[in-house]
Design a protein around this motif. Structure first.
Motif, PDB file in Angstrom:
ATOM      1  N   PHE A   1      31.926  41.949  45.478  1.00  0.00           N
ATOM      2  CA  PHE A   1      33.262  42.006  45.411  1.00  0.00           C
ATOM      3  C   PHE A   1      33.968  43.463  45.085  1.00  0.00           C
ATOM      4  CE2 PHE A   1      32.260  37.453  44.537  1.00  0.00           C
ATOM      5  CZ  PHE A   1      32.887  36.936  45.523  1.00  0.00           C
ATOM      6  N   ASN A   2      35.033  43.710  45.025  1.00  0.00           N
ATOM      7  CA  ASN A   2      35.432  44.913  44.741  1.00  0.00           C
ATOM      8  C   ASN A   2      35.235  45.225  43.156  1.00  0.00           C
ATOM      9  OD1 ASN A   2      37.945  44.060  47.034  1.00  0.00           O
ATOM     10  ND2 ASN A   2      36.514  46.038  47.205  1.00  0.00           N
ATOM     11  N   LYS A   3      35.055  44.110  42.369  1.00  0.00           N
ATOM     12  CA  LYS A   3      35.287  44.159  40.864  1.00  0.00           C
ATOM     13  C   LYS A   3      34.642  42.844  40.362  1.00  0.00           C
ATOM     14  CE  LYS A   3      36.162  46.848  37.518  1.00  0.00           C
ATOM     15  NZ  LYS A   3      36.313  48.504  37.208  1.00  0.00           N
ATOM     16  N   VAL A   4      33.738  42.989  39.540  1.00  0.00           N
ATOM     17  CA  VAL A   4      33.284  41.432  38.960  1.00  0.00           C
ATOM     18  C   VAL A   4      33.521  41.633  37.329  1.00  0.00           C
ATOM     19  CG1 VAL A   4      31.591  39.804  38.329  1.00  0.00           C
ATOM     20  CG2 VAL A   4      31.779  41.032  40.809  1.00  0.00           C
ATOM     21  N   PHE A   5      34.163  40.931  36.813  1.00  0.00           N
ATOM     22  CA  PHE A   5      34.245  40.903  35.213  1.00  0.00           C
ATOM     23  C   PHE A   5      33.602  39.869  34.572  1.00  0.00           C
ATOM     24  CE2 PHE A   5      38.305  42.717  36.762  1.00  0.00           C
ATOM     25  CZ  PHE A   5      38.231  43.817  35.956  1.00  0.00           C
TER      26      PHE A   5
END
Ligand code: ADP
Ligand code: MG
Length: 293
Positions: free
Chosen positions: A59-63
């Motif tokens: 993904f563009n970002k994973v938290f």
């Protein structure tokens, strides 16, 4: 800065992922999530759900589970601010019931300053003057302060469909949308800019067990699933830059048509529960997200 530049080059659709922490007292050793690194989340896939092993999703970002509300919002802040430059922005929270959608968008039941979700932070950040809700049968309520908007959101929260079923809590069966229209003035040219922001806490994405719900409830569940897949279809055809975008397949996408596509910016924020029991839903959530990104 560099990150945003890269995002801009990639286009107007981003997909983020957030993993909910285990509830207090739950054994954390049983997590479905094997690893989180940069933009990749790796899931332990049992044989029941395809090839057994470890499946990475990008993904563009994973938290991860320890990400704070502030960290999450500060990443989204440039996107929210772009509303002031006249952009239309849509932020969707997607995921099965219990995965943390409402936590991200609104916060937990007992709100503290630290736990305030995206809705509150975005509205406070924009310090808006103007609000319109573009849904038939909705009330158009003039507001003059962030407090007014927060009060309205609380009323909206209470108005969400109330009915308990075996699978869903009351907020799982409805999409909740906060819409803000912002009018600004370009500092150099003096031109009036109109931006809008839709903050959407989607209905739970879990598939229904037909043995557990019947009649109206079943129809409703099928309707929800249809609207979620229609949303997925729209975002995926936008990200593939298809010439035909199937907006008309659901009311949700029809309502948001002007705010999805063109120069509009979209963030699909998918939520994942860590429990092994729900890994089937987790995998289908991540596949949905991969498809739209
Ligand atoms: P959903 O809206 O997807 O059904 P909720 O946001 O209601 O899920 O989350 C389910 C429960 O987990 C709630 O009690 C919520 O407060 C808690 N929760 C969700 N995400 C987090 C998080 N990131 N940190 C702490 N608690 C969370
Ligand atoms: Mg919810």
């Amino acid at each position: 800065k560099l990150y945003n530049l890269v995002q801009d080059l990639k286009g107007n659709i981003r997909v983020y992922c957030r993993v909910r922490p285990f509830m207090p007292g739950q054994p954390t050793s049983l997590s479905t999530v094997e690893n989180i690194e940069e933009g990749t989340i790796t899931i332990r896939v049992p044989s029941k759900y395809g090839k057994e092993g470890h499946k990475p999703f990008m993904f563009n970002k994973v938290f991860g589970p320890s990400a704070t509300q502030e960290e999450v919002f500060s990443d989204m802040q440039p996107l929210v601010r772009s509303v002031l430059d006249g952009y239309n922005v849509c932020i969707f929270a997607y995921g099965q019931t219990g995965s943390g959608k409402t936590f991200t968008m609104s916060g937990p039941k007992e709100l503290t300053e630290e736990s305030l979700g995206v809705n509150y932070r975005a509205l406070a950040d924009l310090n808006n003057s103007h609000n319109g809700i573009n849904v038939p049968e909705a009330n158009l309520v003039p507001v003059s302060s962030t407090d007014d908007v927060i009060q309205l959101m609380d009323v909206g929260q209470m108005n969400r469909a109330v009915s308990s079923t075996a699978m869903n809590d009351r907020s799982s069966r409805s999409h909740s949308c906060v819409t803000v229209h912002v009018q600004g003035r370009d500092r150099t040219s003096g031109a009036i800019l109109h931006g809008s922001m839709h903050l959407v806490d989607l209905a739970g994405s879990e598939r229904v067990d037909k043995s557990e719900v019947t009649g109206d409830r079943l129809k409703e569940a099928q309707h929800i699933n249809k609207s979620l897949s229609a949303l997925g279809d729209v975002i995926s055809s936008l990200s593939q830059k298809n010439s035909h975008v199937p907006y008309r397949n659901s009311k949700l996408t029809q309502l948001l048509q002007d705010s999805l596509g063109g120069s509009a910016k979209t963030l699909m924020f998918v939520h994942v529960s860590p429990e092994a029991e729900t890994v089937g839903e987790t995998i289908s959530t991540l596949k949905f997200a991969e498809r739209v990104g």
